[in-house]
Design an enzyme around this catalytic site. Structure first.
Site, short mmCIF file in Angstrom:
data_model
loop_
_atom_site.label_atom_id
_atom_site.label_comp_id
_atom_site.label_asym_id
_atom_site.label_seq_id
_atom_site.Cartn_x
_atom_site.Cartn_y
_atom_site.Cartn_z
N LYS A 171 -11.33 -84.04 -31.11
CA LYS A 171 -11.97 -84.45 -29.87
C LYS A 171 -12.89 -85.66 -30.08
O LYS A 171 -12.75 -86.67 -29.42
CB LYS A 171 -12.73 -83.28 -29.25
CG LYS A 171 -11.83 -82.12 -28.83
CD LYS A 171 -12.64 -80.98 -28.30
CE LYS A 171 -11.86 -79.79 -27.80
NZ LYS A 171 -10.46 -79.64 -28.04
N ASP A 184 -20.16 -73.44 -33.09
CA ASP A 184 -18.86 -74.08 -32.89
C ASP A 184 -19.14 -75.38 -32.14
O ASP A 184 -19.48 -75.37 -30.97
CB ASP A 184 -17.95 -73.17 -32.08
CG ASP A 184 -16.61 -73.80 -31.74
OD1 ASP A 184 -16.38 -74.99 -32.09
OD2 ASP A 184 -15.77 -73.12 -31.11
N TRP A 209 -13.76 -70.02 -25.40
CA TRP A 209 -13.71 -70.16 -26.85
C TRP A 209 -14.72 -69.24 -27.52
O TRP A 209 -14.41 -68.61 -28.55
CB TRP A 209 -13.91 -71.62 -27.25
CG TRP A 209 -12.86 -72.49 -26.64
CD1 TRP A 209 -13.03 -73.46 -25.69
CD2 TRP A 209 -11.44 -72.44 -26.89
NE1 TRP A 209 -11.82 -74.01 -25.35
CE2 TRP A 209 -10.83 -73.40 -26.06
CE3 TRP A 209 -10.65 -71.66 -27.73
CZ2 TRP A 209 -9.45 -73.62 -26.06
CZ3 TRP A 209 -9.27 -71.87 -27.72
CH2 TRP A 209 -8.68 -72.84 -26.89
#
Length: 361
Positions: A196, A172, A101
């Site tokens: 999540k 992030d 990511w």
């Protein structure tokens, strides 16, 4: 048969939240409307929207120096929006690459302006978080430093942000927001997909410091401009209303359970249970991440060979476990222990792991 959800995202939501949403689905608070059919300009939705913002601020201890935006497009859109808004001409965006990511975020920033890698653990297969001794010197004209706090695929996590330098920090936090404290005084911007730890798919949270927001690029298409969304309180266009509603319910539930301190404790408890099982298996289970960089959210591990891995995963399906396959790029197994995953589910998994080892050792 009971289902134990260890999916890496979207993942388990608290049962209490789902039941409340079920009760309010058809007729929300005697309005005669479902939230799914309600105008985002209505008083009822405005209250939902503002309560979600206020609850999130309370839960994460976000100071008044930072503004909360509810956007769409997931973290993947933020890979582009961050440099478009924050990366100034003749400045440099620096990225510490610790997994897929952060690598994708880096590549998107390269399309926008001058971007460099300060450190990377790719050569090791992303088994660790690079320490200061591994970092290149930061560009003197740095615009921001970007890190990905937790790496879902490889199971590594920044243990602390304190060693990061005193430059504008972008994080992030898609896979560990709501499970750790954040030194907001160091953070220029943090972003996270909700699916999540703090809600369902569809809503993206951006937490941006107001002085940083004031200096963002103004020559952008409206939908990519943080200022536009800020000026309209994240209502420039129709937001993902039901996802924001469920995010608010999830945050309220976590506050009722004891708040951030309680969920930090639960996170540590669940992760310790699985890591102890791995470490005490005499090599039958081996973790992917180096111990000093282990994630409390995503426990990645392997078995002695592919045949045993296949048998292990088949057995988990038969026992009602869901989502334990490792990411297709690395294989093996992965248990994602987000806030909606209870300790009892982890205890059942550990029991299965111990029985499987005993049978196949």
């Amino acid at each position: 048969m009971e289902t134990f959800n260890f999916n890496p995202g979207p993942t388990a939501l608290p049962k209490e939240v789902l039941l409340r949403a079920q009760q309010e689905l058809v007729n929300y608070q005697s309005t005669g409307l479902s939230i799914l059919e309600m105008s985002h300009r209505s008083k009822a939705y405005q209250s939902i929207h503002e309560n979600a913002q206020q609850s999130l601020r309370k839960f994460l201890n976000i100071p008044d120096t930072h503004e909360i935006l509810f956007l769409q497009g997931g973290a993947s859109l933020q890979f582009t929006m961050v440099p478009m808004n924050l990366l100034k001409e003749n400045q440099t965006a620096s990225y510490i690459v610790t997994g897929s990511w952060s690598q994708k975020a880096y590549k998107e920033s390269m399309k926008i302006g001058k971007t460099e890698i300060t450190a990377s653990s790719e050569a090791s297969g992303f088994t660790y978080i690079p320490g200061k001794s591994d970092w290149k010197a930061l560009d003197k004209d740095i615009s921001y430093l970007h890190v990905t706090s937790n790496n879902t695929i490889y199971g590594t996590q920044w243990q602390t942000f304190e060693e990061l330098p005193d430059v504008p920090l972008v994080i992030d936090m898609s896979s560990d927001i709501g499970s750790r404290t954040v030194p907001w005084e160091k953070v220029a911007l943090a972003y996270a997909g909700a699916q999540k730890n703090i809600g369902p798919a569809g809503a993206t949270v951006v937490i941006i410091r107001k002085d940083v927001l004031a200096e963002t690029n103004t020559q952008l298409p409206a939908m990519l401009d943080y200022k536009v969304h800020s000026n309209k309180n994240s209502l420039h266009n129709t937001p993902p209303t039901y996802s924001i509603y469920l995010l608010g319910l999830t945050i309220e539930w976590m506050i009722e359970q004891g708040g951030l301190t309680e969920f930090i404790h639960r996170s540590e408890q669940k992760a310790s249970l699985l890591y102890n099982t791995i470490d005490e298996s005499d090599g039958f289970y081996t973790g992917h991440a180096e111990k000093s960089s282990r994630s409390r959210m995503n426990i990645t591990f392997n078995l002695p060979n592919s045949e045993l891995s296949e048998a292990f995963l088949q057995g988990t399906e038969d026992e009602g476990f869901v989502g334990l396959s490792g990411h297709r790029s690395v294989g093996g197994c992965r248990a994602s222990l987000y806030n909606g995953v209870g300790l009892a589910s982890c205890e059942r998994l550990v029991d299965y792991m111990e029985k499987f080892k005993k049978k196949h050792s």
